[in-house]
Design an enzyme around this catalytic site. Sequence first.
Site, PDB file in Angstrom:
ATOM      1  N   ASP A 106       0.801  -1.228   0.000  1.00  0.00           N
ATOM      2  CA  ASP A 106       0.000   0.000   0.000  1.00  0.00           C
ATOM      3  C   ASP A 106       0.830   1.273   0.000  1.00  0.00           C
ATOM      4  O   ASP A 106       0.315   2.350   0.311  1.00  0.00           O
ATOM      5  CB  ASP A 106      -0.929   0.002   1.223  1.00  0.00           C
ATOM      6  N   GLU A 107       2.096   1.180  -0.408  1.00  0.00           N
ATOM      7  CA  GLU A 107       2.970   2.345  -0.257  1.00  0.00           C
ATOM      8  C   GLU A 107       4.064   2.292  -1.311  1.00  0.00           C
ATOM      9  O   GLU A 107       4.651   1.237  -1.565  1.00  0.00           O
ATOM     10  CB  GLU A 107       3.576   2.306   1.142  1.00  0.00           C
TER      11      GLU A 107
END
Length: 240
Positions: A106-107
């Site tokens: 998610d990053e």
Amino acid sequence: MRRSDARAILHIDMDAFYASVEERDRPELKGKPLIVGGGSRGVVAAASYAVRRFGVRSAMPMREALRRCPEAVCVQPRMARYQEISEQVFAIFHQFTPLVEGLSLDEAFLDVTSSHALLGSAVTIGGEIRRRIAGQTGLTASVGIAPNKLLAKLASDLNKPDGMCRIGADNMRKVLAGLPVEKLSGVGPKTLLAVHAAGIRTFGELRDASDAVLWRLFGKHGKSLRDRAAGLDDRPVEPN
């Protein structure tokens, strides 16, 4: 001009990713204090913003999380589902640049320096990425924009959730000066006690500390910590 001054780096961080996916797939969970994690002996994999108000955070032991918020709703992680959504998000990143360095599901860091001519400014690109993520996944992301990775990561955390923040030459010194020193990579919980005891609580105070104080606190790493507090970082985005 240093090489990093001409760069445009985005740090994109999905907001409470696992918990947000669960809320999207199960609308009845929306707004509830939601913990993604399993078993009283396990740890919190993700915490919704509603449960964070009780002090619950990722990586916290489940037992402690439930002590702080007994009414929390707990769901088991679904890693295959999170991977599926992550692939959609990263496909959006690659629509803007091939220089995408994933840090987790998610990053990621994106170097959009060479994308300006076709796609507009870094702020325009960051806004469009957020819009496409929302349109295609129903989720929100926070974006930090800066000339290097250190500053971009700091910026993405300054306007969460569902926000965007830019740190540049015009506002860098002001933005960094008041940030709590514990946000700086390299200042851990044990070191923080000594740093606070030395009267240093912000980036600005660390940046202005004497060589003697920095050596006493960090040894040979003192100069690199001062550079970080000043926003200096020459690490390139490593595509993967």
